[in-house]
Design an enzyme around this catalytic site. Structure first.
Site, PDB file in Angstrom:
ATOM      1  N   HIS A   1      23.501  -9.576  -7.516  1.00  0.00           N
ATOM      2  CA  HIS A   1      22.538 -10.612  -7.146  1.00  0.00           C
ATOM      3  C   HIS A   1      21.375 -10.207  -7.435  1.00  0.00           C
ATOM      4  CE1 HIS A   1      20.266 -13.719  -5.403  1.00  0.00           C
ATOM      5  NE2 HIS A   1      21.143 -14.563  -5.184  1.00  0.00           N
TER       6      HIS A   1
ATOM      7  N   ARG B   1      13.918 -18.709  -6.501  1.00  0.00           N
ATOM      8  CA  ARG B   1      13.727 -18.738  -7.734  1.00  0.00           C
ATOM      9  C   ARG B   1      13.859 -19.992  -8.358  1.00  0.00           C
ATOM     10  NH1 ARG B   1      17.473 -15.403 -10.244  1.00  0.00           N
ATOM     11  NH2 ARG B   1      18.410 -15.040  -8.267  1.00  0.00           N
TER      12      ARG B   1
END
Ligand SMILES: Cc1cc2nc3c(=O)[nH]c(=O)nc-3n(C[C@H](O)[C@H](O)[C@H](O)COP(=O)(O)OP(=O)(O)OC[C@H]3O[C@@H](n4cnc5c(N)ncnc54)[C@H](O)[C@@H]3O)c2cc1C
Ligand code: SF4
Ligand code: SF4
Ligand code: FES
Lengths: 247, 665
Positions: free
Chosen positions: B257, B273
């Site tokens: 990740h 994000r």
């Protein structure tokens, strides 16, 4: 801890006891370890287990303050150990298991079992007999603000800190605690749960429920999720009184 | 010997396991769930960002449906996924989320009118329709064409797991907590349950069942730093492996990740994000648009993680005493948004970094996060080789993620696979095929074998320290089986792990000799299992001479469909073996609805399979013809790759959307 100074040596006193061992009795044991940058009690206890005493018992799962497994008394105060930075504590630290729950050994307590019992008693699930779900159809609508409000109360992680910090529960072992009352507030708010005020009253309209609480608020102070326990307990009390008067 | 009989034994009380349990209960079968921890503390609780389901309620989700979700999933998988399974999944995800809404998950909802949002560092206004008001909303996640990730603030997994566990309470599912499955009981290719150890008393218990399900989650903790909970140690995969009969699929497919905090590796959700947060380097420069001009920070996870690593290798990382890192900037989202939609992130920053993410940047770097590989099963969740053994959730490889899974597709997979596998198991139990006879003597044999292993660990003297072996294994995986891989390192990893495996047979649990709750003993036997699992990962990675999804070989940078369009299958037929047995399972291009193509990141380096062109032409011509005939998307899909007939009947219906209303019967 600043970069240049020599690291502190932490003196960690831990209340040790193995209830499975008939010869054992509770005693304090001190471990001295070197503090590292960004150290949490999760890191410190693993250090002790790996390098000093591999029999030390405690419970961590997520180690990120999310799962509610690791509550213990840190310098006498119930809190989640995994998200407690040692830098925020004095170099002399005392750790003890959370009181009132079944002790598995050392710092490991069985909060999960207590919570299971509570959930079963309060039936903490959506009660909706009429509504057959058709999974193909659009979901039922809900006001966005209401969904947020429910989530706010849904955030409880069943860590038991509020129970350990509660004065009432010491005298009334069947008291539902702030955790239980918060759950009722959560379901009461939820239009999907079709239980009536009377049915809720049956569950908590007594001394083991909302009327046992002395609103000393030990619970709200220690809740790691900052749940609005005070206002919810006050709200439930008002609602229960109304229901009592009505009947 | 204590023996407990039940219809279905479910090992694992996370989202997947609990969903199987309530499903088989509903069909009238008895179930027992085993879990290392109280189910609500399972790793599923940590999922923050959300669950993908193509509801298409919100403005940015308009036009979304199963087809778009399917295409995103297959591209994300770098064509490694089983396309029929991905179809089953995308078709059922809306049903699963509606079910969860019915059971009490307070999903965040669409609010009518204009809202400010941040897209590509710009403030934009999104306008929500009146009729969508109050339906489940969604946010943006990496690798998806539409905003499809449904959420409850950033505590999605928590809310889902609590609702699921409460449902299990309601259904009176029997749950045995603090029990660890140690070995499967099996005979002649048929699974009969498992031997489990009570982690409080140390007692061994035999569970005998007609069907056994492994839903134990991933194996992230074979790596030194991982976002996973510390109990994600691959014990479930080890159970299957050590049976010698069941197989594992694609173990080398490991996801990193992009944004775990440094140094502790705790995750900050992709929602950061998705909601508009940016990645910055040591100069505060936003570098992702240089690498991926199109999707930028929201490219697929494997891509973003590699780009970040590349950028740090160019000397653009921020130096710290824990190695280089980059910055995640969510300050631009504003305090209000952070405190409402990203509050877990805020808590994590405050508690573990001592910073306020509304004011300061977050130090992040790519970290082990998800296990695409797992117990290889058919689309029904049943092992291909051990009858009566099922698996689902992160533990399994039924294979909907291929070599990279999309954010939000995992919690979604847990509940979808759980509800489907519950049906397949129930069908199995309803047939005489599930009848079992096994001698108690044979059950006892398995219990005794486990007891002997534990005795040996406790009685051994002057042997190896399990912690030393385990730390070494974790380091090897970090350094040699990481984001970028190469033949030389992988070979060393396999050799060293093999050596560790041999040494692990001589582990000695020193000092702490209790047979009851004993963390040292637990660490000892889990270390043995973990090394074995680590070997399957390293070996699979070493042999796979191509780059696909999260598996990225510096010495073989191209995806090679000619040679490697296949699944890695590992097994351990003989306990004396020191390396796993590796075979392969071909993926048939001619059966694909979406033949292999370019994912759209970086330069296309694919070595195509000779069958691809023909398959693509066939798909194109069927599509063109049927579209000309005025056929709808369902009919065209059905013609390309039928899957409805393998779904349980109750889940075959079409999904309603605002723009696709169902007739009222
Ligand atoms: C930090 C983080 C954030 C994430 N966020 C997202 C997200 O936003 N969206 C998304 O889709 N996915 C997300 N994921 C992934 C997702 O959370 C997991 O893949 C998923 O929850 C796995 O669920 P599961 O039921 O398969 O396993 P788990 O939830 O891991 O449950 C495993 C269960 O098995 C039990 N168990 C294990 N071994 C044994 C044994 N030997 N014997 C008995 N019991 C055993 C455990 O006690 C536990 O109950 C995230 C993952 C992480 C690490
Ligand atoms: S306010 Fe009530 S529930 Fe909270 S600690 Fe005090 S007595 Fe217990
Ligand atoms: S109310 Fe707060 S303190 Fe009590 S169990 Fe829940 S999270 Fe813990
Ligand atoms: S380990 Fe999960 S809250 Fe501390």
């Amino acid at each position: 801890m600043s970069k240049d100074k020599a690291p502190r040596i932490l003196k960690i006193d831990i209340l040790r006891f193995d209830p499975h061992d008939p010869e054992d009795f509770p005693s304090m044991e001190r471990f001295e370890i070197e503090e590292s940058h960004g150290m949490t009690l999760f890191i410190a206890l693993n250090d002790i287990r790996e390098h000093h005493d591999n029999s030390l018992k405690y419970d961590f799962v997520c180690r990120a303050g999310i799962c509610g497994s690791c509550s213990m008394l840190v310098n006498g105060r119930p809190t989640l150990a995994c998200r407690t930075l040692t830098s925020k504590l004095d170099e002399h630290i005392t750790l003890a298991p959370l009181p009132l729950f079944e002790l598995i050994g050392d710092l490991s307590v069985y909060t999960g079992k207590w919570m299971r019992g509570l959930n079963e008693k309060l039936e903490t699930w959506i009660h909706d007999k009429e509504n057959e779900l058709n999974v193909d159809k659009l979901e039922e609508k809900m006001e966005p603000e209401l969904a947020d409000e429910i989530y706010e109360l849904d955030r409880c992680v069943e860590c038991g800190c509020c129970v350990a910090g509660c004065g009432t529960i010491q005298m009334r072992p069947y008291f539902k605690g702030a955790v239980g009352l918060n759950k009722i507030a959560r379901y009461h708010l939820d239009p999907r749960d079709k239980r009536s005020d009377e049915e809720y009253y049956e569950l908590i309209g007594n001394e083991d429920g909302v009327f046992g609480c002395m609103t000393l608020l030990g619970c709200e102070d220690v809740c790691p999720k900052d749940l609005p326990l005070q206002s919810k307990i006050a709200y439930l009390r008002r609602m229960m009184l109304k229901t009592a008067v009505k009947n | 010997m204590k023996v407990i009989y039940t219809d279905v034994l479910i090992i694992g009380g996370g989202l997947a396991g609990l969903r199987v349990a309530t499903g088989v209960k509903e069909r009238g079968h008895e179930a027992v769930v085993l879990s290392l921890v109280p189910p609500k503390r399972s790793h599923s609780a940590a999922a923050q960002g959300g669950m993908q389901a193509s509801l298409a309620n919100s403005a940015m989700g308009e036009g979304d449906n199963e087809d778009v979700h399917f295409e995103d999933t297959i591209k994300g998988s770098d064509w490694g996924a089983d396309q029929r399974v991905a179809r089953m999944f995308t078709h059922c995800a809306p049903k699963a989320i509606r079910e969860l809404a019915h059971w009490g998950v307070p999903w965040s909802r669409v609010k009518r009118g204009d809202h400010q949002s941040i897209i590509n560092a710009q403030k934009v206004t999104i306008s929500e329709k009146d009729e969508a008001h109050g339906l489940i909303t969604a946010r943006d996640f990496g690798g998806t064409k539409k905003w499809r990730t449904c959420y409850t603030s950033d505590g999605t997994g928590h809310s889902m797991l609590y609702a699921m566990d409460n449902k299990a309470h309601e259904d009176r599912v029997e749950i045995h907590e603090r029990l660890e499955a140690m070995a499967l009981i099996h005979e002649n290719g048929r699974c009969y349950g498992a031997v489990a150890r009570n982690l409080m008393s140390g007692e061994l218990v035999a569970y005998v069942s007609k069907a056994t399900t492994i839903a134990t989650g991933g194996y992230g903790r074979i790596y030194e730093v991982s976002t996973n909970a510390i109990i994600c140690q691959g014990t479930g995969q080890a159970l299957a492996l050590e049976s010698g009969v069941a197989t594992l699929g694609n173990m080398e497919a490991i996801q990193f990740h992009p944004t775990a905090i440094v140094p502790v590796g705790i995750l900050t959700t992709e929602g950061c994000r998705g909601d508009g947060g940016l990645l910055l380097d040591k100069d505060g420069y936003r570098f992702m648009p240089d690498y991926e001009p199109d999707k930028k920070e929201l490219a697929s996870r494997d891509v973003v993680s590699r780009r970040m690593t590349e950028h740090m290798r160019k000397g653009k990382g921020v130096k710290s005493r824990y190695g280089d890192h980059l910055w995640l900037d969510i300050t631009i989202l504003g305090r209000e948004h952070i405190e409402k939609n990203l509050r877990e992130v805020k808590e994590i920053c405050e508690n573990f970094l001592g910073i306020d993410p509304a004011e300061e940047w977050i130090p992040v770097r790519p970290t082990q996060h998800y296990s695409m590989g797992g117990i290889r099963t058919k689309h029904t969740g049943e092992s291909q080789t051990l009858k009566g053994l099922y698996s689902c959730g992160e533990a399994a490889c039924w294979d909907m993620h291929g070599f990279n899974r999309l954010g939000g597709n995992s919690v979604s997979e847990t509940v979808v696979s759980g509800m489907l596998v519950a049906e397949y198991i129930s069908d199995f139990l309803d047939s005489s095929d599930s009848d079992i006879t096994i001698h108690t003597k044979n059950v006892e044999k398995f219990v005794k074998t486990e007891q002997a292993k534990l005795d040996k660990l406790l009685e051994n003297e002057g042997g190896e320290d399990a912690y030393v072996l385990r730390r070494r294994m974790e380091k090897i995986m970090m350094e040699k089986v990481g984001i970028f891989r190469n033949g030389k390192d992988l070979k060393e990893a396999v050799d060293e792990l093999e050596e560790l495996l041999k040494r692990s047979k001589n582990i000695d649990v020193f000092r702490s000799k209790s047979r009851a709750a004993n963390p040292a003993l637990v660490n000892a036997y889990r270390t043995q299992k973990m090394i074995r699992v680590a070997l399957t990962v390293a070996m699979g990675a070493y042999l796979r001479e191509e780059s696909r999804g999260a598996h990225s070989r510096e010495d073989f940078p191209e995806r090679n469909d000619e040679k490697w369009l296949k699944r890695t299958i590992t097994s351990w037929p003989d306990t004396e073996q020191t390396l796993p047995t590796v075979t392969y399972e071909d993926i048939d291009i001619s059966e694909m609805e979406l033949p292999p193509g370019f994912r759209g990141y970086g330069k296309d380096m694919t070595i195509h399979n000779s069958a691809t062109k023909e398959a693509q032409e066939k798909v194109d011509s069927i599509k063109a013809k049927m579209e000309a005939e005025g056929k709808d998307r369902f009919e065209i899909q059905e013609a390309l790759m039928p899957f409805k007939d393998i779904l349980p009947k109750k889940y075959q219906g079409k999904n309603e959307r605002l723009t696709e209303r169902l007739e009222n019967e």
